[in-house]
Design an enzyme around this catalytic site. Structure first.
Site, PDB file in Angstrom:
ATOM      1  N   HIS A 184      -7.077   8.340  -1.040  1.00 14.22           N
ATOM      2  CA  HIS A 184      -7.829   6.409  -0.917  1.00 14.22           C
ATOM      3  C   HIS A 184      -9.120   6.612  -1.159  1.00 14.22           C
ATOM      4  O   HIS A 184      -9.515   7.615  -1.516  1.00 14.22           O
ATOM      5  CB  HIS A 184      -7.558   6.231   0.393  1.00 14.22           C
ATOM      6  CG  HIS A 184      -6.262   5.968   1.501  1.00 14.22           C
ATOM      7  ND1 HIS A 184      -6.007   7.292   1.926  1.00 14.22           N
ATOM      8  CD2 HIS A 184      -5.453   4.918   1.536  1.00 14.22           C
ATOM      9  CE1 HIS A 184      -4.303   7.548   2.913  1.00 14.22           C
ATOM     10  NE2 HIS A 184      -3.956   6.184   2.356  1.00 14.22           N
ATOM     11  N   HIS A 224       2.049   4.933  -3.145  1.00 18.79           N
ATOM     12  CA  HIS A 224       1.448   5.736  -2.885  1.00 18.79           C
ATOM     13  C   HIS A 224       2.181   6.982  -3.447  1.00 18.79           C
ATOM     14  O   HIS A 224       3.028   7.898  -3.961  1.00 18.79           O
ATOM     15  CB  HIS A 224       1.378   6.800  -0.663  1.00 18.79           C
ATOM     16  CG  HIS A 224       0.918   6.266  -0.490  1.00 18.79           C
ATOM     17  ND1 HIS A 224      -1.105   6.502  -1.149  1.00 18.79           N
ATOM     18  CD2 HIS A 224       0.160   6.007   0.617  1.00 18.79           C
ATOM     19  CE1 HIS A 224      -1.984   6.509  -0.281  1.00 18.79           C
ATOM     20  NE2 HIS A 224      -1.121   6.044   0.737  1.00 18.79           N
ATOM     21  N   HIS A 243       1.026  -1.008   0.370  1.00 16.00           N
ATOM     22  CA  HIS A 243       0.516  -0.166  -0.041  1.00 16.00           C
ATOM     23  C   HIS A 243       0.797   1.013   0.042  1.00 16.00           C
ATOM     24  O   HIS A 243       0.961   1.916  -0.756  1.00 16.00           O
ATOM     25  CB  HIS A 243      -0.830  -0.064   0.846  1.00 16.00           C
ATOM     26  CG  HIS A 243      -1.606   1.100   1.495  1.00 16.00           C
ATOM     27  ND1 HIS A 243      -2.764   0.956   1.589  1.00 16.00           N
ATOM     28  CD2 HIS A 243      -0.891   2.138   2.030  1.00 16.00           C
ATOM     29  CE1 HIS A 243      -3.308   2.424   1.669  1.00 16.00           C
ATOM     30  NE2 HIS A 243      -2.576   3.384   1.675  1.00 16.00           N
ATOM     31  N   GLU A 244       2.073   1.503   0.906  1.00 27.67           N
ATOM     32  CA  GLU A 244       3.216   2.157   0.693  1.00 27.67           C
ATOM     33  C   GLU A 244       3.277   2.105  -0.491  1.00 27.67           C
ATOM     34  O   GLU A 244       3.729   3.665  -0.584  1.00 27.67           O
ATOM     35  CB  GLU A 244       3.695   1.999   2.477  1.00 27.67           C
ATOM     36  CG  GLU A 244       2.366   2.552   3.247  1.00 27.67           C
ATOM     37  CD  GLU A 244       2.337   3.420   3.537  1.00 27.67           C
ATOM     38  OE1 GLU A 244       2.429   4.495   3.454  1.00 27.67           O
ATOM     39  OE2 GLU A 244       1.227   3.470   4.316  1.00 27.67           O
TER      40      GLU A 244
HETATM   41 ZN   LIG Z   1      -2.791   5.072   2.841  1.00 27.12          ZN
END
Ligand SMILES: [Zn+2]
Ligand SMILES: *[C@@H]1O[C@H](CO)[C@@H](O)[C@H](O)[C@H]1NC(C)=O
Ligand SMILES: *[C@@H]1O[C@H](CO)[C@@H](O)[C@H](O)[C@H]1NC(C)=O
Ligand SMILES: *[C@@H]1O[C@H](CO)[C@@H](O)[C@H](O)[C@H]1NC(C)=O
Length: 670
Positions: free
Chosen positions: A338, A236, A232-233
């Protein structure tokens, strides 16, 4: 009948919502990012650049090596898995033979008339990406200019480093106890730090793992929570960021957002962000948004890029869908960076981790819509949440969804309406892979109007009292307080017990296995039809919580079978109640199970057409047959009823042993 009930008391403490750990993405400031970083690219002018899988390098900062061995081992085991996933999933076109990053200017950056970028007064001795110092080896040579020098740009300082070969993106990994970690809720955070010049694609980023929250839990927990958090990170830093939207490009590589003469997008000083075009995100007003008090008007920020739109319409089966909502709550890192938790609950790119994280086609589509990547959709994971539920689900409030379902006496799933209570009545997750609970809780203060989702809750006394009902909502704030079924674990001191059926380490010890559960590869969550009791001639013991458990299930061409210890029970129809008493280990175990639908378990996949399709008449006939075939259970018969209540105090020690303070704990990764 004098039955002695010894109930094991488990104190369940719901963690205060403020302690939820959520992704604390913070868009980097403009001056924390190097734009238009240029590297020589001999292939730049070739027309048909072949797309190749992205090559990602990980650089561990010394703070990672300095972690206790157990923690650094976890980090070094998990990062390669995350890298591997994104390398297989994303492809890039504009690779350079050697990647070198730009050093950080000591003062302002100046762009000369012929486009050369140059640092006024040279570069800092050490350049950073986020909080990590970039190794000198990874850096280009500094170009500097001086005031009044007519913008003469000259190389200065040490020579360029040898650079990163075979690299399209470098991620700097650190584990510092930073200010952002000190809030106690942040698990990790990441962002990009340098963009290349041909397409504005991120070429470098960083991630900091907060050391205190790192590395607790079982191995399966590491894989089910830590790995998806890292993946997930990563996103970003690679593209899913409010500070990168303005740099997105169309399929032909043209910027989607307006650019100034110097090629930059417009900077919005108030928002501290580059402005994106409404070809990317558009506000959509819905005037008939139903909540408890009536219809209100709400504005939704929607991602409307073409691939995202196509994938979302197909996932939800809603061809008129206008876009995919972005998170509306939190600061400008949680919000807008998100997917909205209410509509994409366990999708990996929502703002909190709740369970069973999935990187869906919708997220991969967004990566494609950056214009920087081609994606391999076969790497997408299957998202069950919301699948084919139609426009009513995706375009209307959860209030509306739940009301309609309850009125037509159908299951409000994937939302739910059972208040989390003592004892805890457990349920099964939608995919039946885990025990779960409905996260509907009562809040001290009434929720704000747009999040009031109840005019009645089945079984609740307050019904009709809107003031009382205003206090009820799901425990996940980012899901707009819509309640949904959620996996959980028990925490006892530092030990935790999870309830994923397929992990055999979750198997309780015999003594505590009150519902005769089985955890393992071929196990599936099944609802209980009653509280399970175990008794000998002295006492009856029961587990405080009940509602569901994990059992071995298998199918043949005619039926589904549930196995309990060595006994096999045949299911004739979905919802059938099977009750029995089984003698084992010195106790009579009295229990009941509710037959699941066949699709509840992938184990029955190939036998769908025969499984549980019986008509009610047929069912009765077969049921009679099965009754006769029920295995004979040897049951202990006692000469007298279990002894009277004074045993309770005599046997106090049993209760003491089992008065374990357990924490009801929901995971909120980043
Ligand atoms: Zn996030
Ligand atoms: C509220 O909106 C719904 C559609 O979402 C509509 O069916 C209903 O009539 C509206 N109610 C009122 C009072 O306007
Ligand atoms: C896409 O992913 C699938 C499944 O992992 C894999 O078999 C295939 O080789 C991948 N394709 C490319 C071009 O990487
Ligand atoms: C999608 O929705 C249409 C009507 O809106 C319905 O006819 C169709 O069966 C749905 N498809 C699936 C796969 O649920």
């Amino acid at each position: 009948m004098s039955i002695l009930f010894i109930i094991m008391i488990l104190q369940i403490v719901a963690l205060n919502n403020a302690q939820n750990i959520q992704c604390s993405y913070k868009p980097p400031n403009k001056d924390e990012v190097m734009y238009k970083v240029s590297n020589p690219n001999p292939n730049q002018h070739k027309r048909s650049l072949k797309a190749n899988n992205i090559r990602i390098k990980i650089h561990y900062d010394s703070t990672v090596s300095n972690l206790p061995e157990e923690k650094s081992n976890i980090v070094k085991a998990v990062f390669p898995l995350a890298v591997d996933y994104w390398q297989k999933t994303l492809m890039v076109r504009n690779s350079v033979p050697v990647l070198r990053l730009s050093p950080t200017c000591r003062a302002k950056e100046i762009v000369t008339k012929n486009g050369v970028r140059c640092c006024l007064f040279g570069c800092l001795k050490r350049s950073r990406c986020g909080e990590v110092y970039i190794p000198k080896d990874h850096l280009q040579r500094c170009k500097q200019t001086l005031l009044f020098s007519n913008n003469h740009c000259i190389p200065s300082g040490p020579n360029q480093g040898k650079g990163l070969s075979n690299t399209d993106f470098v991620l700097y990994v650190s584990s510092g106890q930073t200010d952002r970690c000190r809030d106690g809720n942040t698990f990790a955070y990441a962002a990009h730090c340098q963009l290349e010049d041909s397409m504005d694609r991120p070429i470098a980023g960083y991630i900091n793992l907060c050391p205190d929250l790192l590395g607790s839990g079982t191995p399966s927990h590491v894989i089910s929570v830590f790995l998806p958090t890292i993946k997930h990170e990563f996103l970003h830093a690679l593209g899913f960021s409010v500070s990168l939207y303005a740099f997105y490009r169309d399929q032909d590589g043209r910027p989607l957002s307006p650019r100034l003469a110097n090629g930059d997008p417009v900077y919005d000083n108030k928002m501290n962000l580059y402005k994106w075009s409404d070809k990317i995100i558009r506000p959509v007003i819905r005037n008939d948004w139903q909540v408890a008090s009536g219809n209100i008007s709400r504005v939704f920020n929607m991602m409307i890029t073409p691939n995202v739109l196509r994938e979302a319409r197909s996932h939800f089966n809603c061809s008129t869908l206008k876009g995919v909502e972005l998170e509306n709550q939190g600061n400008y890192g949680t919000a807008m960076t998100h997917w909205e938790k209410r509509i994409l609950e366990n999708e990996a790119m929502t703002g909190t981790h709740t369970q069973d994280t999935v990187f869906s086609r919708i997220t991969l589509a967004l990566m494609e819509d950056t214009g920087w990547y081609l994606v391999n959709y076969s790497m997408a994971e299957d998202l069950a949440w919301g699948k084919n539920l139609g426009c009513d689900f995706i375009e209307k409030s959860c209030f509306s969804w739940i009301q309609h379902r309850l009125l037509s006496q159908s299951d409000p799933s994937p939302y739910c309406v059972r208040i989390k209570s003592h004892p805890l009545i457990t349920e099964c997750s939608a995919d039946r892979k885990s025990m779960a609970v409905c996260n509907l809780v009562i809040y001290d203060n009434p929720l704000s109007l747009e999040y009031q989702n109840f005019i009645n809750i089945p079984g609740l006394e307050h019904n009709g009292d809107s003031n009382a009902l205003a206090h009820y909502g799901g425990s996940v704030l980012l899901a707009d307080y819509c309640p949904f079924i959620q996996e959980f674990i028990f925490k006892v001191d530092k030990q935790s017990k999870a309830f994923e059926c397929q992990h055999d380490e979750n198997m309780p010890p015999k003594k505590e296995n009150f519902a005769l559960e089985y955890y393992g590869q071929d196990s599936t969550c099944v609802f209980h039809s009653r509280r399970w009791l175990k008794s000998d001639c002295n006492k009856i013991i029961s587990w405080y919580h009940y509602g569901s458990g994990c059992y071995k299930i298998f199918c043949n061409s005619t039926a589904l079978y549930i196995q309990v210890l060595n006994y096999t029970f045949e299911c004739i129809y979905q919802g059938q109640n099977i009750s029995f008493t089984i003698y084992s280990d010195g106790y009579n175990h009295r229990g009941g199970l509710i037959c699941p639908p066949c699709f509840a378990t992938t184990l029955c996949n190939n036998n769908y057409q025969y499984c549980l399709t019986t008509t009610p008449d047929d069912a009765q006939f077969k049921l009679n047959r099965v009754k006769h075939n029920l295995p004979h259970h040897s049951v202990v018969t006692c000469r007298s009823e279990p002894t009277p209540i004074y045993l309770l105090s005599q046997k106090n020690e049993i209760i003491v042993i089992f008065i374990i303070t357990r924490m009801f704990y929901q995971f909120w990764g980043s």
